[in-house]
Every structure is written in C-alpha cells, then in structure tokens.
Design an enzyme around this catalytic site. Sequence first.
Site, PDB file in Angstrom:
ATOM      1  N   GLU A   1       8.923 -13.472 -20.924  1.00 46.25           N
ATOM      2  CA  GLU A   1       8.595 -12.072 -20.618  1.00 46.25           C
ATOM      3  C   GLU A   1       7.370 -11.628 -21.437  1.00 46.25           C
ATOM      4  O   GLU A   1       6.518 -10.888 -20.940  1.00 46.25           O
ATOM      5  CB  GLU A   1       9.828 -11.186 -20.898  1.00 46.25           C
ATOM      6  CG  GLU A   1       9.626  -9.688 -20.750  1.00 46.25           C
ATOM      7  CD  GLU A   1       9.157  -9.229 -19.367  1.00 46.25           C
ATOM      8  OE1 GLU A   1       9.205 -10.000 -18.408  1.00 46.25           O
ATOM      9  OE2 GLU A   1       8.697  -8.074 -19.284  1.00 46.25           O
TER      10      GLU A   1
ATOM     11  N   GLU B   1      -0.534  -9.888 -17.817  1.00 46.77           N
ATOM     12  CA  GLU B   1      -0.804  -8.722 -16.972  1.00 46.77           C
ATOM     13  C   GLU B   1      -1.739  -7.726 -17.647  1.00 46.77           C
ATOM     14  O   GLU B   1      -2.652  -7.198 -17.030  1.00 46.77           O
ATOM     15  CB  GLU B   1       0.506  -7.976 -16.683  1.00 46.77           C
ATOM     16  CG  GLU B   1       1.415  -8.659 -15.718  1.00 46.77           C
ATOM     17  CD  GLU B   1       2.721  -7.895 -15.593  1.00 46.77           C
ATOM     18  OE1 GLU B   1       3.001  -7.404 -14.509  1.00 46.77           O
ATOM     19  OE2 GLU B   1       3.467  -7.787 -16.594  1.00 46.77           O
TER      20      GLU B   1
ATOM     21  N   CYS C   1       0.848  -1.185   0.000  1.00 46.42           N
ATOM     22  CA  CYS C   1       0.000   0.000   0.000  1.00 46.42           C
ATOM     23  C   CYS C   1       0.882   1.234   0.000  1.00 46.42           C
ATOM     24  O   CYS C   1       2.096   1.134   0.085  1.00 46.42           O
ATOM     25  CB  CYS C   1      -0.824   0.040   1.289  1.00 46.42           C
ATOM     26  SG  CYS C   1      -1.534  -1.540   1.725  1.00 46.42           S
TER      27      CYS C   1
ATOM     28  N   ARG D   1       1.478   1.820  -6.194  1.00 39.92           N
ATOM     29  CA  ARG D   1       1.844   0.883  -5.132  1.00 39.92           C
ATOM     30  C   ARG D   1       0.675  -0.019  -4.716  1.00 39.92           C
ATOM     31  O   ARG D   1       0.862  -0.997  -3.993  1.00 39.92           O
ATOM     32  CB  ARG D   1       2.331   1.644  -3.902  1.00 39.92           C
ATOM     33  CG  ARG D   1       3.579   2.448  -4.134  1.00 39.92           C
ATOM     34  CD  ARG D   1       3.926   3.254  -2.909  1.00 39.92           C
ATOM     35  NE  ARG D   1       4.112   2.427  -1.739  1.00 39.92           N
ATOM     36  CZ  ARG D   1       5.225   1.801  -1.423  1.00 39.92           C
ATOM     37  NH1 ARG D   1       6.297   1.958  -2.173  1.00 39.92           N
ATOM     38  NH2 ARG D   1       5.322   1.051  -0.352  1.00 39.92           N
TER      39      ARG D   1
ATOM     40  N   ASN E   1       1.235   0.224   6.169  1.00 43.37           N
ATOM     41  CA  ASN E   1       1.709  -0.567   5.032  1.00 43.37           C
ATOM     42  C   ASN E   1       2.547  -1.704   5.595  1.00 43.37           C
ATOM     43  O   ASN E   1       3.457  -1.459   6.390  1.00 43.37           O
ATOM     44  CB  ASN E   1       2.571   0.322   4.118  1.00 43.37           C
ATOM     45  CG  ASN E   1       3.268  -0.473   3.028  1.00 43.37           C
ATOM     46  OD1 ASN E   1       2.715  -1.457   2.533  1.00 43.37           O
ATOM     47  ND2 ASN E   1       4.461  -0.062   2.658  1.00 43.37           N
ATOM     48  N   GLY E   2       2.240  -2.939   5.219  1.00 45.97           N
ATOM     49  CA  GLY E   2       3.017  -4.073   5.715  1.00 45.97           C
ATOM     50  C   GLY E   2       2.106  -5.117   6.315  1.00 45.97           C
ATOM     51  O   GLY E   2       0.911  -5.165   6.015  1.00 45.97           O
TER      52      GLY E   2
ATOM     53  N   LYS F   1       3.813 -10.135 -19.990  1.00 46.33           N
ATOM     54  CA  LYS F   1       3.186  -8.865 -20.418  1.00 46.33           C
ATOM     55  C   LYS F   1       1.753  -9.114 -20.870  1.00 46.33           C
ATOM     56  O   LYS F   1       0.846  -8.363 -20.525  1.00 46.33           O
ATOM     57  CB  LYS F   1       3.961  -8.209 -21.578  1.00 46.33           C
ATOM     58  CG  LYS F   1       5.289  -7.589 -21.257  1.00 46.33           C
ATOM     59  CD  LYS F   1       5.257  -6.417 -20.328  1.00 46.33           C
ATOM     60  CE  LYS F   1       5.338  -6.807 -18.892  1.00 46.33           C
ATOM     61  NZ  LYS F   1       6.573  -6.978 -18.216  1.00 46.33           N
TER      62      LYS F   1
ATOM     63  N   TRP G   1      -3.799  -2.142  -1.213  1.00 43.12           N
ATOM     64  CA  TRP G   1      -3.743  -3.314  -2.087  1.00 43.12           C
ATOM     65  C   TRP G   1      -3.966  -4.487  -1.147  1.00 43.12           C
ATOM     66  O   TRP G   1      -3.107  -4.796  -0.322  1.00 43.12           O
ATOM     67  CB  TRP G   1      -2.378  -3.379  -2.771  1.00 43.12           C
ATOM     68  CG  TRP G   1      -2.249  -4.464  -3.778  1.00 43.12           C
ATOM     69  CD1 TRP G   1      -3.000  -4.634  -4.904  1.00 43.12           C
ATOM     70  CD2 TRP G   1      -1.290  -5.525  -3.766  1.00 43.12           C
ATOM     71  NE1 TRP G   1      -2.555  -5.733  -5.599  1.00 43.12           N
ATOM     72  CE2 TRP G   1      -1.519  -6.303  -4.922  1.00 43.12           C
ATOM     73  CE3 TRP G   1      -0.267  -5.898  -2.920  1.00 43.12           C
ATOM     74  CZ2 TRP G   1      -0.756  -7.419  -5.235  1.00 43.12           C
ATOM     75  CZ3 TRP G   1       0.489  -7.012  -3.225  1.00 43.12           C
ATOM     76  CH2 TRP G   1       0.244  -7.762  -4.367  1.00 43.12           C
TER      77      TRP G   1
ATOM     78  N   LYS H   1       2.665  -2.242  -8.152  1.00 45.81           N
ATOM     79  CA  LYS H   1       3.943  -1.981  -8.807  1.00 45.81           C
ATOM     80  C   LYS H   1       5.131  -2.552  -8.033  1.00 45.81           C
ATOM     81  O   LYS H   1       5.988  -3.186  -8.601  1.00 45.81           O
ATOM     82  CB  LYS H   1       4.118  -0.465  -8.988  1.00 45.81           C
ATOM     83  CG  LYS H   1       5.376  -0.073  -9.730  1.00 45.81           C
ATOM     84  CD  LYS H   1       5.295  -0.453 -11.190  1.00 45.81           C
ATOM     85  CE  LYS H   1       6.575  -0.173 -11.932  1.00 45.81           C
ATOM     86  NZ  LYS H   1       6.644  -0.957 -13.172  1.00 45.81           N
TER      87      LYS H   1
ATOM     88  N   HIS I   1       7.522 -32.145 -26.850  1.00 38.33           N
ATOM     89  CA  HIS I   1       7.502 -32.917 -25.596  1.00 38.33           C
ATOM     90  C   HIS I   1       6.224 -32.673 -24.808  1.00 38.33           C
ATOM     91  O   HIS I   1       6.165 -32.972 -23.624  1.00 38.33           O
ATOM     92  CB  HIS I   1       8.733 -32.574 -24.749  1.00 38.33           C
ATOM     93  CG  HIS I   1      10.028 -32.958 -25.405  1.00 38.33           C
ATOM     94  ND1 HIS I   1      10.400 -34.265 -25.602  1.00 38.33           N
ATOM     95  CD2 HIS I   1      11.014 -32.198 -25.949  1.00 38.33           C
ATOM     96  CE1 HIS I   1      11.577 -34.305 -26.216  1.00 38.33           C
ATOM     97  NE2 HIS I   1      11.959 -33.053 -26.452  1.00 38.33           N
TER      98      HIS I   1
END
Length: 585
Positions: free
Chosen positions: A462, A469, A2, A27, A100-101, A466, A74, A580, A485
């Site tokens: 990668e 997300e 947060c 955040r 936050n935490g 992308k 968050w 983020k 395989h």
Amino acid sequence: MCSIIGYSGNEVAAPIIVKGLKRMEYRGYDSVGVATESNNQIELKKGIGKVNEVNSKIQLDTLPGKTGIGHTRWATHGKVTEFNAHPHPSNSGKIAIVHNGIIENFEELKKQLENEGYNFKSETDSEIIANLLQKNYESTKNVKETILKTVSEIKGDYAFVAMFENGQLAAARFHEPLIVGIGQENVFLSSDVLGFIEYTDNVIYMKNRNIIILDKKDFQILDFNGKNTEYEITKVSKEFGDVYKGDYAHFTLKEIYEQPDVILKSGEKTIGDIEKAVDYIKNAKNIYITGSGTSYNSALIAKQILSKYVKIKSEPIISSELQFSPEIIERDSVLIAISQSGESADVLEAVRIAKKLNCKIISIVNLLTSSLVRKSDITLGMNCGPEIGVAATKSFTAQLTILYKIVQKLSNNITIDFEKFAESILKIIENPVKIQKIAKELKNVSDIYILGRGINYPIAIESALKLKELTYIHAEGIPGGELKHGPLALMDSNVFVIIINPNDSTYADTLTSAREIKARGAKIIGVSDIESDLYDYWIEIPKIKEILYPISEIIPIQLLSYYSALEKDTDPDYPRNLAKSVTVK
Ligand code: F6R
C-alpha cells in the site's frame, strides 16, 4: 471514466453545470466541456485541462440558456484532445451528447453511419451516439422514439445525456451510474449526487435499462421497451455535499488528517449489520475477500487478521483477476467485497461472478448510494465522508477499522480501545516536520523499495501504491524474507528503502534485512516504535497492540507521499492518468 451532468430549470444552466463538474472532477479530469440550448440553438465550448483551468481560459460558465449538459473526461478511446472532449455535437449540430462508459460496437456503427454520409471529428466511441440520435430523430421526429431506437442499437455499458435543439433533455442508463436530482424548479441528471447536492437532496437512482425524457422540469421514466417504470424518490444525506477543502491546501491532506475521526466513526451507522455480517462469516463454507488497488490491500490484511486472531481462513482475490479463474470460488460461499466508491467495474464483475454461484455478498462501502450496495446482501458503511483526493487514504483506514470491529466481535478476547487508538494516531500527524524533511530527500530519488513482513507486508504494498500515485517515483513493496531471493541485487547508494518494522513478531528478522540493505549502501527510512542506528531516518510510530500497527504505519507514509508530491510539484489530489472511481474494466 467520466462524469456527466444535465440541467433543465429556471436558472442559467452553465454556471450550475460548471460548479457540478468541479465537484465531480474526482471521476476524471483530462478535459471538460459544456453545451447549452438557448432560442432553439445549441452552443458548445470545451477544452483540455481541469475545470477551473479551462473555465478561466474559455469561460464555459458564460454560455447562455436554461438547459445544458456538461462533462469531465478521463480518456479511454482516443487521446486527450479538444476534439475528443465532450459534449459531442451531431453532424447537424441539432443534438449534443455527453457520455460515460464504453460503446462496444462503435466501429461497426461508425462504418454504417459513414456509409450514410455522416462524418466524425473525434476518435471517441461517444460521438457515435450523437450521430445515431440525429439519424433516428430525423426518421422518428420524436425524442422518446429516438432514444428507444438508439439504445436498441448500441452495445456496451453507458450512461448518456442528450440535448436536443428544442431544449429537451433525455438520458439512458445501462450499467453506469445516472442519478436524477429533483429540485423545486429544476431537474438534474448526473453521475453523482455531488453534481447537484447544493440544490436538492431529492433523488431518483435510475435503474439499469431505464431512460428519462425531460420537458423543462416534467419528466417521464421508461424502460428500454418504452413502458413507464416505477421509481422511488429518496433523500440523500446532505453530508455528501461536504466537499470543501477548508483550511487545507489539498483534499488529500485534509483526508489524511481526518483519520483519527474516521477510526471513531467507521462502522458506527452499521452496528446492526455487523452482527449479521459476523453471523454470515461464522457460518460460511468459504470466505473470499475481493477489491482493487488499496481496497485489495485491505483484503490482504483481512486475511491475516482473520486467521491470526480468530482462526478463520479466507482467500483474498484481486477483483480484476477473478474473471480469468472463476473456479476459485466455490458455490454457496461468502464474498466480502471492499470498495470505497462501490462503483469499480472490476469489483462489480467479481460480485456478479460470485452471485451466480449463489454466494452471499457482504460489502464494505463508503458510498452507500452505489451499485455495489444494491448488489449486496449486507453492507457495512465506511462512514468516512466523501473522499475526493484520488489516492485512497481515509477510506483505507475506514476499511481496516471495520475489519477490526468484525474480528473483535468474532473473538472472545480481543478488545480494542478505538478512542485511545485515535489519540495515538493524532500524535503521528500533529507534527509532520520530520516527515517533511525526509520528503525533501526523496525529491530526486528514482526508486524506493518498501519492506514488511506478515501483517506489515500489505502495508509495504500500500505504501508503494501511495508513493507511485502521488510522486510518480517507482516504488515496490517487498516481503522482507524475499530480499535475498532477488531484490538485494538492486540495493546500492542510489536507492531508498523504507523498512516497516514495528515491535511485533517480525521485528528481529526485518532488522536483519535492514542490516543487509545498509551494507549495500542504500538509505534506510525506518517506520518503527523502536529507534535503531541502522535507520538514516526514523519515523516513530506509537507502541500499540500488534493488530493495530497497519493503520499507524500507513498514515506517516501517506504524509510522506503527500509532502514528496509537493516537493516534486505534482498535484497530490489529482495524479496524472488516474481517476477516483474506475467504472470501466
Ligand atoms: C489507490 C486507489 C485505487 C483504488 C481502487 C479501488 O490509492 O485509490 O487503487 O483503491 O481503484 O477503488 P474502490 O475502492 O473505489 O473500488
């Protein structure tokens, strides 16, 4: 994860806090709230959604008073609800907190407080802090004693700001960021300098186990034993305030378009340190490279280019995995830690493990004010400016550019013309029409597979990240040779496959894979400098040196992900459920 903010000064607090929260929304952003003090009374408003949405519904910025606290959440403990949003008032309403935490012993503390008659409205661990502060304030009648007693009782990683009904602010930090901004007539407490950079560039990075007590703009910084501690006021670069979208529709698009510039600028400020880093690498007993998400994908490329071009062996390690097999790391080695934010808890934990084993830490970091920098022996700054879009784009290119610079310095015969390379990247992004058309085709697709070999395999992974997300489409990166395989069983006419196929040593084999996929009816998007009939859609990349292909491959995929997100009506800057910087394990 947060963001928290506190303000005390001679201006009305709420609009300043709302602006700060907006800038720190990267955040975490599922709910938001503000509390202010005026005439010895605390008023509070909070709601679900992004800062602007909630503010236009309930006008957070109209709260009265010149002292206040704010929060964007968050969710970690408890669902996304108004009750779970911060600030949390204590039962008496005389104290409010933002946190936050994680408070690890919250269940135990909650039971104790419930037995003493306190009740809880939220499912969060954070509300504990508010009621514990109330209990301790009622017995000590003193803000400093209250905070000291409270931090001795809570366990976990946290930064919190508390506001008392007399308008005093106090905050504590343990393993989560807390930065003090000192203006002419005001003081800020914030998770990030972005919370207040418009008002002041004088900051104090609070140390772990420190508390701060504010009385208007006077403050006192103490350790958890109540002793005054030394602190340093430093200046942050104003460029951190450069977080506006300009003419771009989204930060993500702006950040994709900044990449030619990033190639020129990355590592610029750190050339001296690159020499030192190269020295450490040359003399290392073992080299480990760690990171999370996109930064880990950079580590995978680092391994390949170090072994291929300068014959140096290294081992990439997913940061969050290291704690389960720390024996991978041999004492007295070198750990290269890659992180845009420098605050990912998993990366910091990996660094902690390596430091215990007397390893030297080289970090590749964008936020030079972050915790990772303070834990490193050498830091190479990405120098790519603030990355606000939650999905990493330009920071990946910055990381790779620095790794290229390291390889160039380690080698006698690799020379990279970064200017020419930046120009060729400009050509990819100058005309996105073809990519926009392909994005339309992906709108109703449910599965995308991405194939690559060698140095291009990390780009396949990668690319999948992308696409996941930004578009919420299931996407999977596959090493080309593994197709037969197993994954070949999934190929049919409902599937799209992106083939990462530059003209390098992997070209012929990957073209064969494309043929096998085509025979099963799947649609193929070829990312290559050579056209082929096998591709239903061709994304042309420039003909360049083999080592540089990864950047030129990922940029069109970033654009494809961005435009597909627009087609699907998802928010490319703020994908659901993500934040983020992930400062919790
Ligand atoms: C992907 C993404 C994340 C981050 C990861 C590490 O687009 O943004 O996977 O790469 O959370 O973050 P940093 O680099 O800040 O440690």
